[in-house]
Design an enzyme around this catalytic site. Structure first.
Site, short mmCIF file in Angstrom:
data_model
loop_
_atom_site.label_atom_id
_atom_site.label_comp_id
_atom_site.label_asym_id
_atom_site.label_seq_id
_atom_site.Cartn_x
_atom_site.Cartn_y
_atom_site.Cartn_z
N GLU A 180 26.48 -40.80 73.86
CA GLU A 180 26.31 -41.55 75.11
C GLU A 180 24.87 -42.03 75.20
OE1 GLU A 180 26.66 -40.86 79.97
OE2 GLU A 180 26.68 -39.14 78.58
N GLU A 198 25.62 -43.12 89.67
CA GLU A 198 25.90 -41.70 89.79
C GLU A 198 25.26 -41.22 91.09
OE1 GLU A 198 26.32 -39.86 85.34
OE2 GLU A 198 24.29 -40.00 86.15
#
Length: 369
Positions: free
Chosen positions: A150, A233
């Site tokens: 990621e 987020e």
């Protein structure tokens, strides 16, 4: 993917088939309100927008426009030393079997000639969140499940939150200097590029960040780009956060993983094993006997019956029945002419031991040393 990976890192949650994204279907032309936990819809006939709430049981709703989305309702919150509440985002590519319309992802990194993207964010005050642009890669062309790498680009960080791992340096990409973090959440490796101050919009080369990650030894050109995602987020608050616009284009035409020449074997394998009652270890040396470098390699062969690989080092090794596939890792993907790459593994044994007899490297048969 965030719904699995951050939750695993923070709370040790088990993967579950119930976490597959729920597609609402259709193409958002007028505003569409999504409150379903993993609800999604498509925009512009090209991208998927997903609610993707996994870190709280409280309701979250996003309003999807033709160009992006805005968080309209966000009732949950999470402590800042743990995982965020969600990752509402827009993406291009494949995310847990949910693939954007007509995508050419997954695509091997070596085959990418260019990958560009633009993003425009709307921020709010008084909340704790990051604006995160995610790039996902894996040694295999995965359309489902956890990817091994990621890349996170933090365009805005508000509050006492930080990326996974620790600072390993800085780099200049996309005309800016980024603080680079590196670590693992227990399920995949993460390299994060953190902006020193908030960036509300960016038009950049995704491939530049992929190449920098490759140059750090985290991936090789034989890996696959599976998805590009942009969103937020949130830990605490965040109503009003919005992706105003998003675009991503990945073009092929690069240089594919180098196979051995077809005129005969240009590889040799030395297989050294040590066995005992119910187990064995094997050390494997792959030598490039050709005249040109091999960039990215996959070695395939069959193990005799009764042998099962349990763990490996210096390669990603998978087994299906007797068939074994070993793929290079970041530091040993290139083999110069006359050079070698080595890896090994441990396994369980039932019955008498014998070694495999034939090997193929990138589809070409190797000789035995």
């Amino acid at each position: 993917m965030k719904r699995h990976l951050r939750a695993l890192a923070a709370a040790g949650l088990l993967l579950s088939s119930t976490l597959v994204a729920v597609a609402l279907g259709g193409n958002a032309s007028a505003d569409t309100l999504i409150c379903d936990q993993y609800g999604s819809t498509t925009i512009q006939g090209r991208y998927v927008v997903q609610n993707n709430r996994w870190g709280t049981t409280a309701q979250q709703c996003i309003n999807v426009t033709n160009n992006g989305f805005q968080i309209r309702t966000l009732n949950g919150s999470s402590p800042t030393n743990g995982a965020p509440t969600a990752y509402p985002s827009v993406f291009f590519g494949c995310h847990y079997t949910n693939c954007s319309p007509g995508t050419n992802l997954p695509i091997q990194v070596s085959q990418i000639s260019s990958a560009t993207s633009s993003i425009s964010y709307q921020y709010v005050s008084g909340a704790i969140y990051n604006a995160s642009y995610d790039i996902w890669l894996d040694p295999s062309p995965k359309r489902d499940g956890v990817n091994q790498m990621e890349i996170m680009i933090w365009l805005n960080r508000q509050g006492p939150i930080q990326p996974i791992g620790s600072v390993v340096g800085s780099v200049n990409l996309a005309g800016r200097t980024w603080e680079v973090w590196r670590g693992s959440n227990g399920s995949n490796n993460v390299i994060s590029y953190v902006a020193p101050s908030a960036i509300s919009s960016l038009n950049f080369s995704v491939l530049d960040f992929i190449n920098d990650t490759r140059n750090r030894g985290a991936i090789t050109n034989s890996w696959y780009l599976t998805s590009i995602q942009a969103g937020f987020e949130p830990w605490q608050g965040g109503v009003g956060l919005a992706v105003n616009s998003f675009s991503a284009t990945v073009n092929g035409g690069g240089n594919p993983t180098t196979p051995p020449p077809s005129g005969g074997a240009s590889c040799a394998v030395k297989y050294t094993a040590n066995s005992w009652g119910n187990g064995f270890t094997a050390d494997v040396q792959v030598t490039n006997t050709g005249s040109s470098a091999i960039n990215g390699w996959t070695l395939t062969y069959n193990l005799p019956g009764g042998q099962t690989v349990t763990n490996a080092w210096n390669a990603t090794v998978s087994q299906s029945g007797s068939a074994v596939t070993a793929r290079n890792v970041g530091h040993n993907g290139s083999i110069a002419p006359g050079g070698s790459a080595t890896f090994g593994y441990q396994g369980t044994l039932s019955g008498s031991y014998s070694s495999p007899t034939s090997f193929s490297l990138n589809g070409a048969t190797c000789s035995r040393n």
